[in-house]
Design a protein around this motif. Sequence first.
Motif, short mmCIF file in Angstrom:
data_model
loop_
_atom_site.label_atom_id
_atom_site.label_comp_id
_atom_site.label_asym_id
_atom_site.label_seq_id
_atom_site.Cartn_x
_atom_site.Cartn_y
_atom_site.Cartn_z
N ALA A 63 -39.50 -11.71 43.89
CA ALA A 63 -40.57 -12.07 44.82
C ALA A 63 -40.24 -13.34 45.58
O ALA A 63 -40.85 -13.63 46.61
CB ALA A 63 -41.88 -12.26 44.06
N ALA A 64 -39.27 -14.12 45.13
CA ALA A 64 -38.96 -15.41 45.72
C ALA A 64 -37.70 -15.34 46.56
O ALA A 64 -36.72 -16.01 46.30
CB ALA A 64 -38.79 -16.45 44.62
N THR A 65 -37.71 -14.51 47.60
CA THR A 65 -36.54 -14.39 48.46
C THR A 65 -36.85 -14.90 49.86
O THR A 65 -37.94 -14.67 50.40
CB THR A 65 -36.08 -12.91 48.57
OG1 THR A 65 -37.15 -12.14 49.10
CG2 THR A 65 -35.68 -12.36 47.21
N ALA A 66 -35.91 -15.62 50.43
CA ALA A 66 -36.10 -16.17 51.77
C ALA A 66 -36.13 -15.08 52.83
O ALA A 66 -36.74 -15.24 53.88
CB ALA A 66 -34.99 -17.17 52.07
N SER A 67 -35.47 -13.95 52.57
CA SER A 67 -35.39 -12.89 53.58
C SER A 67 -36.64 -12.03 53.64
O SER A 67 -36.86 -11.31 54.61
CB SER A 67 -34.17 -12.01 53.31
OG SER A 67 -34.31 -11.40 52.03
N SER A 68 -37.49 -12.11 52.61
CA SER A 68 -38.70 -11.29 52.59
C SER A 68 -39.82 -11.99 53.35
O SER A 68 -40.16 -13.13 53.04
CB SER A 68 -39.15 -11.05 51.14
OG SER A 68 -40.41 -10.44 51.13
N PRO A 69 -40.42 -11.33 54.35
CA PRO A 69 -41.50 -11.98 55.08
C PRO A 69 -42.72 -12.25 54.21
O PRO A 69 -43.52 -13.12 54.50
CB PRO A 69 -41.83 -10.98 56.20
CG PRO A 69 -41.33 -9.67 55.70
CD PRO A 69 -40.17 -9.98 54.80
N ASN A 70 -42.87 -11.51 53.12
CA ASN A 70 -44.00 -11.72 52.23
C ASN A 70 -43.56 -12.35 50.90
O ASN A 70 -44.28 -12.26 49.91
CB ASN A 70 -44.71 -10.38 51.96
CG ASN A 70 -45.28 -9.80 53.22
OD1 ASN A 70 -45.85 -10.50 54.03
ND2 ASN A 70 -45.08 -8.51 53.42
N GLY A 71 -42.38 -12.95 50.90
CA GLY A 71 -41.87 -13.57 49.68
C GLY A 71 -42.76 -14.72 49.23
O GLY A 71 -43.42 -15.36 50.04
N THR A 72 -42.80 -14.95 47.94
CA THR A 72 -43.61 -16.03 47.40
C THR A 72 -42.91 -16.64 46.21
O THR A 72 -42.21 -15.96 45.47
CB THR A 72 -45.01 -15.54 46.99
OG1 THR A 72 -45.72 -16.63 46.40
CG2 THR A 72 -44.95 -14.39 46.01
N MET A 73 -43.15 -17.91 46.02
CA MET A 73 -42.64 -18.60 44.85
C MET A 73 -43.61 -18.47 43.68
O MET A 73 -43.37 -18.98 42.61
CB MET A 73 -42.40 -20.07 45.16
CG MET A 73 -41.30 -20.31 46.19
SD MET A 73 -39.69 -19.65 45.69
CE MET A 73 -39.23 -20.83 44.45
N TYR A 74 -44.74 -17.80 43.90
CA TYR A 74 -45.77 -17.72 42.87
C TYR A 74 -46.15 -16.30 42.50
O TYR A 74 -47.21 -16.06 41.96
CB TYR A 74 -46.99 -18.56 43.30
CG TYR A 74 -46.58 -20.01 43.41
CD1 TYR A 74 -46.47 -20.80 42.28
CD2 TYR A 74 -46.21 -20.55 44.64
CE1 TYR A 74 -46.03 -22.10 42.36
CE2 TYR A 74 -45.78 -21.86 44.72
CZ TYR A 74 -45.69 -22.63 43.58
OH TYR A 74 -45.25 -23.93 43.66
N GLY A 75 -45.26 -15.35 42.77
CA GLY A 75 -45.33 -14.03 42.16
C GLY A 75 -44.65 -14.19 40.81
O GLY A 75 -43.50 -14.62 40.75
N CYS A 76 -45.35 -13.92 39.73
CA CYS A 76 -44.85 -14.30 38.41
C CYS A 76 -44.82 -13.14 37.42
O CYS A 76 -45.45 -12.11 37.64
CB CYS A 76 -45.73 -15.42 37.84
SG CYS A 76 -45.65 -16.94 38.80
N GLU A 77 -44.09 -13.36 36.34
CA GLU A 77 -43.98 -12.42 35.23
C GLU A 77 -43.82 -13.22 33.95
O GLU A 77 -43.59 -14.43 34.00
CB GLU A 77 -42.79 -11.48 35.44
CG GLU A 77 -41.46 -12.20 35.54
CD GLU A 77 -40.32 -11.30 35.99
OE1 GLU A 77 -40.56 -10.15 36.42
OE2 GLU A 77 -39.17 -11.75 35.91
N VAL A 78 -43.95 -12.56 32.79
CA VAL A 78 -43.74 -13.28 31.53
C VAL A 78 -42.25 -13.56 31.35
O VAL A 78 -41.40 -12.81 31.82
CB VAL A 78 -44.32 -12.52 30.31
CG1 VAL A 78 -45.83 -12.48 30.36
CG2 VAL A 78 -43.74 -11.14 30.19
N ALA A 79 -41.97 -14.67 30.67
CA ALA A 79 -40.58 -15.06 30.42
C ALA A 79 -39.87 -14.03 29.55
O ALA A 79 -40.49 -13.39 28.69
CB ALA A 79 -40.55 -16.42 29.73
N ASP A 80 -38.58 -13.89 29.76
CA ASP A 80 -37.77 -12.95 28.99
C ASP A 80 -37.72 -13.34 27.51
O ASP A 80 -37.79 -14.52 27.17
CB ASP A 80 -36.34 -12.91 29.52
CG ASP A 80 -36.24 -12.33 30.91
OD1 ASP A 80 -37.13 -11.56 31.30
OD2 ASP A 80 -35.27 -12.67 31.62
N ALA A 81 -37.54 -12.34 26.68
CA ALA A 81 -37.34 -12.56 25.25
C ALA A 81 -35.88 -12.88 24.99
O ALA A 81 -35.00 -12.45 25.73
CB ALA A 81 -37.75 -11.31 24.47
N SER A 82 -35.63 -13.64 23.94
CA SER A 82 -34.30 -13.90 23.38
C SER A 82 -33.37 -14.74 24.23
O SER A 82 -32.24 -14.98 23.83
CB SER A 82 -33.60 -12.58 23.03
OG SER A 82 -34.41 -11.83 22.16
#
Length: 172
Positions: A63-82
């Motif tokens: 979600a955090a890409t400069a090339s995406s017109p709707n990109g955001t730094m605050y589209g989130c997900e849970v942290a990876d395991a392990s």
Amino acid sequence: MSATRTMGISVTDVDTEQKLPLGFCYRQPASSDDFGEKHWVYVFNDGSADFAAGSIVIRDPSAATASSPNGTMYGCEVADASSPTPAMLVVGVAQHAIAQGSYGFVQSKGRATVQCGTADITADTAITSGGSSAGDAIDFADGAEECVIGHSLEAQASDNSTFTAYINCPGA
């Protein structure tokens, strides 16, 4: 002063419609517990799982890409395991459930509830993401210095439970 008067919604509100700009930060004034302010960041859960109370929440790199017109730094997900996530990508820790496809606040700084997996949490120890399940915290281990997001305020030896920590997530 309440959060509702300041911004129109509460830090515990969750909705499928966006109510504030993503990345909006609310600073909750210090209280008599002497742990200072709490900082909250408004995010969108665009991951494949709900955020449970205590889940460590990171930026969704897709979600955090400069090339995406709707990109955001605050589209989130849970942290990876392990595998610990670099602290700069950790936005905060959910303090209440936020369903997939919903908007809400995660806490990025202050005294907070954090979840652990099957590994014990040691009191008075730095913590990182990368526990046994997605969103879980673990004790800091050498070599993961760049992944520290907080400091445990109590020990926790019960599997898949929560503990109290002081967090300071630089990715907010």
